[in-house]
Design an enzyme around this catalytic site. Structure first.
Site, PDB file in Angstrom:
ATOM      1  N   GLU A   1       0.823  -1.205   0.000  1.00  0.00           N
ATOM      2  CA  GLU A   1       0.000   0.000   0.000  1.00  0.00           C
ATOM      3  C   GLU A   1       0.861   1.261   0.000  1.00  0.00           C
ATOM      4  OE1 GLU A   1      -4.173  -0.823   1.877  1.00  0.00           O
ATOM      5  OE2 GLU A   1      -3.215   0.715   3.072  1.00  0.00           O
TER       6      GLU A   1
ATOM      7  N   HIS B   1       7.592 -26.872  -1.153  1.00  0.00           N
ATOM      8  CA  HIS B   1       6.933 -27.982  -1.846  1.00  0.00           C
ATOM      9  C   HIS B   1       5.772 -27.490  -2.700  1.00  0.00           C
ATOM     10  CE1 HIS B   1       9.237 -31.056   0.400  1.00  0.00           C
ATOM     11  NE2 HIS B   1       9.390 -30.024   1.207  1.00  0.00           N
TER      12      HIS B   1
ATOM     13  N   LYS C   1     -14.109   0.437  -3.779  1.00  0.00           N
ATOM     14  CA  LYS C   1     -15.197   0.857  -2.885  1.00  0.00           C
ATOM     15  C   LYS C   1     -16.262   1.612  -3.666  1.00  0.00           C
ATOM     16  CE  LYS C   1     -12.277   1.523   1.173  1.00  0.00           C
ATOM     17  NZ  LYS C   1     -11.689   2.508   2.071  1.00  0.00           N
TER      18      LYS C   1
HETATM   19  O1  PA5 Z   1      -3.233   1.474   5.911  1.00  0.00           O
HETATM   20  C1  PA5 Z   1      -4.372   1.902   5.775  1.00  0.00           C
HETATM   21  O2  PA5 Z   1      -4.644   3.093   5.938  1.00  0.00           O
HETATM   22  C2  PA5 Z   1      -5.518   0.985   5.416  1.00  0.00           C
HETATM   23  O3  PA5 Z   1      -5.106  -0.300   5.129  1.00  0.00           O
HETATM   24  C3  PA5 Z   1      -6.509   0.926   6.559  1.00  0.00           C
HETATM   25  O4  PA5 Z   1      -5.873   0.449   7.707  1.00  0.00           O
HETATM   26  C4  PA5 Z   1      -7.698   0.042   6.229  1.00  0.00           C
HETATM   27  O5  PA5 Z   1      -8.253   0.396   4.991  1.00  0.00           O
HETATM   28  C5  PA5 Z   1      -8.769   0.171   7.311  1.00  0.00           C
HETATM   29  O6  PA5 Z   1      -9.204   1.477   7.417  1.00  0.00           O
HETATM   30  P1  PA5 Z   1      -9.978   1.997   8.679  1.00  0.00           P
HETATM   31  O7  PA5 Z   1      -9.115   1.813   9.867  1.00  0.00           O
HETATM   32  O8  PA5 Z   1     -10.260   3.424   8.393  1.00  0.00           O
HETATM   33  O9  PA5 Z   1     -11.238   1.172   8.792  1.00  0.00           O
END
Ligand code: PA5
Length: 445
Positions: free
Chosen positions: A283, A304, A418
């Site tokens: 990310e 394996h 989303k």
């Molecule tokens: O690193 C990030 O910002 C995302 O992976 C969030 O942790 C994830 O989308 C969850 O978001 P939230 O904590 O707002 O529900």
């Protein structure tokens, strides 16, 4: 306490490494001086120290949940659960029946699987359970949906007042549906600070509360993190700065065409450390059509299944191996007079020695096959070492991201699915997107 060690000499020459010195130091300065893109999300750099003032309250809340609950459900997705699960899975015994380990920590809101949720509801039926609901935005669909179901179940089973005592929310200080709900229902809450992104939040209440609920030592985790954070500043020279060496080595390999980094472990308990790491790097770096693809394997299990590809498939891989010097338990291979399985050549050796030879043999074979490898050595699997490992990876990620020329602290691409999902589910406010997507689907038929 021994420290974790990073070695990259199996992957690049000393002169190649030194050629990255200025670039990595400059990226580190950008990070620590807060002059780069995403500089409003650098609160995690101070966490190992800053969070200490909250440790007592976090521990007290954890002690109360541990006393009142046989099962604690951690509701959250991405950065809101992966760090806690990584630490808990690495440090708790792999096998335990509910009766033997109270409270049991389970997870929800990290998927939308109907069977998963039904099976969880079955598990929780007539049990004393509690919920930690974690969402920074307070609006994420997966955890919100799971929380709605579990909150209702808890209230039905325990009554509204008892449920209130067993629900804790971790979210933004002011914004989001979860904050509104928590305020109205009178739940205990912890705040995720604005300047800490989800995937960098494991050392905030997001990770610390579930980890403390599992009975683990959050002070030792923070001690390790603080030690590593001190090691990774500009005050430490390049040759002794593990995060800089890691950032230099992986960027060098990437520029040589090694586009995939495989995080390798030789202990199944580390599986979720890899899942957390994949989110952290995927990310953070996967932007603007750039970024090393973070993948992972659990060896020897996956030797394996994936071993053939790693040894002889397309040469776009490098490995980062997490090696644990000394396991927490000892097991010696027994001698067997009949020796029908032909294993007496191992008799008297520790199982870990067999594992270590598999590790060394594999690393050498993969190097011979054109897969360079980086090595991270953990003296032991404990809170202190994991605190160091987390911080090593986090700082390495910030530095690497700036070397890549992207903003490591946003995640604009996560919104695309989303938007489509909400349009398809007719969420109010998405009418135009719904019409467009329905049109597009018709065109596909
Ligand atoms: O690193 C990030 O910002 C995302 O992976 C969030 O942790 C994830 O989308 C969850 O978001 P939230 O904590 O707002 O529900």
């Amino acid at each position: 306490m021994k420290d974790i060690r990073f070695t990259c000499s199996y992957a690049l020459t000393e002169s190649a490494l030194q050629s990255y010195k200025e670039e990595t130091l400059s990226a580190l300065r950008t990070l620590t001086e807060g002059t780069g893109a995403g500089n409003d999300f650098l609160g995690w750099l101070g966490l190992p120290k800053d969070i200490r003032s909250q440790v007592k309250t976090i521990q007290q809340t954890a002690d109360r949940l541990r006393r009142d609950c046989d099962i604690i459900v951690c509701v959250g997705i991405g950065g809101s659960y992966l760090g806690a699960k990584a630490v808990i899975d690495a440090l708790q015994p792999s096998f335990a029946w509910l009766e033997d380990r109270k409270p049991q920590i389970v997870y929800a809101g990290n998927n939308i699987g109907e069977d998963y949720l039904c099976e969880l509801q079955d598990l929780l039926r007539n049990k004393n359970f509690g919920i930690i609901c974690i969402s920074k935005s307070g609006t994420t669909t997966e955890p919100a949906l799971a929380f709605r179901l579990l909150k209702m179940q808890l209230e039905k089973q325990a009554g509204k007042e008892a449920a209130r005592q067993r629900i804790v929310c971790i979210t933004d200080a002011r914004k989001g549906a979860l904050r509104t709900l928590a305020t109205q229902e009178g739940y205990d809450t912890f705040v995720i600070e604005d300047n800490i992104g989800g995937r960098f939040s494991v050392l905030s209440p997001v990770g610390l509360l579930p980890i403390a609920c599992a009975g683990l030592d959050i002070n030792a985790l923070l001690d390790g993190a603080e030690k590593m954070m001190n090691c990774c500043t500009s005050a430490t020279d390049f040759d002794n700065n593990p995060a800089l060496l890691y950032a230099a080595a992986r960027n060098h390999l990437y520029r040589q065409g090694k586009k995939i980094e495989l995080l390798v472990n030789y202990h199944p308990k580390l599986h979720y450390v890899s899942e957390w790491w994949k989110q952290l790097y995927g990310e953070s770096e996967g932007k603007e059509n750039k970024g090393i693809f973070p993948a992972s394997v659990d060896f020897t299990t996956d030797l394996h299944s994936m071993g053939q590809y790693v040894q002889e498939g397309e040469r776009h891989l490098f490995e980062t191996v997490i090696s644990v010097a000394e396991p927490n338990r000892q097991l010696v291979v027994p001698d067997d007079e009949a020796n029908l399985d032909g294993l007496n050549f191992l008799a008297g050796k520790r199982v870990d020695e067999v594992n270590k030879m598999a590790e060394l043999g594999t690393r050498l074979a993969h190097m011979d096959g054109g897969v360079p490898n980086l090595l991270i050595e953990l003296p032991k699997l404990n809170e202190y070492a994991l605190g160091q490992l987390i911080t090593f990876f986090e700082v390495g990620c910030g530095v690497s991201g700036y070397m890549l020329g992207i903003n490591p602290f946003n995640q604009p691409g996560v919104e695309a699915y989303k938007k489509n999902m909400f349009a398809l589910l007719h969420k109010p406010g998405y009418e135009e997107a719904t019409a467009a997507i329905e049109q597009r689907i018709k065109g596909l038929k």
